[in-house]
Design an enzyme around this catalytic site. Structure first.
Site, PDB file in Angstrom:
ATOM      1  N   ASP A   1      -2.167 -12.206   5.525  1.00 61.87           N
ATOM      2  CA  ASP A   1      -0.858 -11.881   4.947  1.00 61.87           C
ATOM      3  C   ASP A   1       0.216 -11.916   6.036  1.00 61.87           C
ATOM      4  OD1 ASP A   1       0.906 -11.286   2.922  1.00 61.87           O
ATOM      5  OD2 ASP A   1       0.604  -9.120   3.056  1.00 61.87           O
TER       6      ASP A   1
ATOM      7  N   PHE B   1       0.806  -1.216   0.000  1.00 59.41           N
ATOM      8  CA  PHE B   1       0.000   0.000   0.000  1.00 59.41           C
ATOM      9  C   PHE B   1       0.841   1.269   0.000  1.00 59.41           C
ATOM     10  CE2 PHE B   1      -3.365  -2.860   0.811  1.00 59.41           C
ATOM     11  CZ  PHE B   1      -4.549  -2.203   0.533  1.00 59.41           C
TER      12      PHE B   1
END
Length: 227
Positions: free
Chosen positions: A187, A74
């Site tokens: 994750d 991100f």
């Protein structure tokens, strides 16, 4: 000479008027954006701390490459120091992440509501205009992957490694079974496990995970996360 003066006045007055209109328009747009951002934050409880972009820019020395801690899916993360002396980690969400304002606010709300000794603490955010930044506590020993395979001079004996595994499992168990809402990280990897000064592990990036829905099974057969 009078004609020349009149010509100058005739050109100057419209230009000045246009400049003033543009200035007021810019101020209006900025204030409207601030009001919209403030309205979005009003719906969050507990409401997170907010930082201005100028505060975070100064804290990270204009997001200097020398302060860059790493980069995730991100966007990059920078080390910074606030005016009160607090050391922070600033996640600068990139435009490429395609994360809209609503998603950003949802992430803030989720992270703010979830607190555990083995989860990285969110200190606040910046939501000014199109900028999206998250401010976390800074963990001096950085990530587990750097401790295991990097150049850090850390001695991780087997009892310490066992404690890191056990504490990480406790953090995940809290996310999966006790937090409201429940969160499946999806994750989990060494780079998402950070270590504090006492080598206590804290899970990061859990706010980017899919939220667990009680109405659906928590078991999924679809591949997700990082293997």
């Amino acid at each position: 000479e009078k004609n020349h003066t009149a010509l100058i006045a005739g050109v100057t007055v419209p230009v000045v008027a246009l400049a003033l209109i543009l200035i007021f328009a810019i101020i209006y747009v900025k204030r409207k954006e601030e009001d919209d951002d403030e309205e979005v934050l009003l719906g969050i409880s507990p409401r997170p701390n907010t930082f201005t972009y100028s505060e975070l820019k100064a804290a990270t020395e204009d997001f200097s490459p020398s302060n860059k801690l790493g980069e995730g899916g991100f966007g990059p993360v920078y080390k910074g120091t606030l005016s009160d002396g607090r050391v922070i980690a600033v996640k600068q969400l990139s435009v490429a992440s395609n994360q809209g304002k609503d998603q950003f606010v949802a992430e803030i709300a989720t992270i703010s509501a979830v607190q555990h000794r083995n989860l990285v603490k969110l200190l606040g955010c910046c939501i000014g205009g199109n900028r999206r930044l998250l401010v976390y506590e800074y963990l001096v020993n950085k990530s587990l992957d750097q401790a295991l395979w990097g150049k850090q001079d850390l001695h991780l004996d087997w009892p310490t490694r066992f404690n890191i595994c056990l504490s990480t499992a406790r953090g995940l168990a809290y996310l999966h079974e006790e937090s409201m809402p429940r969160i499946v990280h999806r994750d989990v990897k060494a780079s998402n496990i950070l270590l504090d000064a006492e080598l206590c592990p804290k899970i990061s990036d859990f706010g980017l995970a899919k939220l667990y829905d009680d109405k659906k099974t928590h078991i999924t057969t679809r591949a997700a996360g990082t293997m």
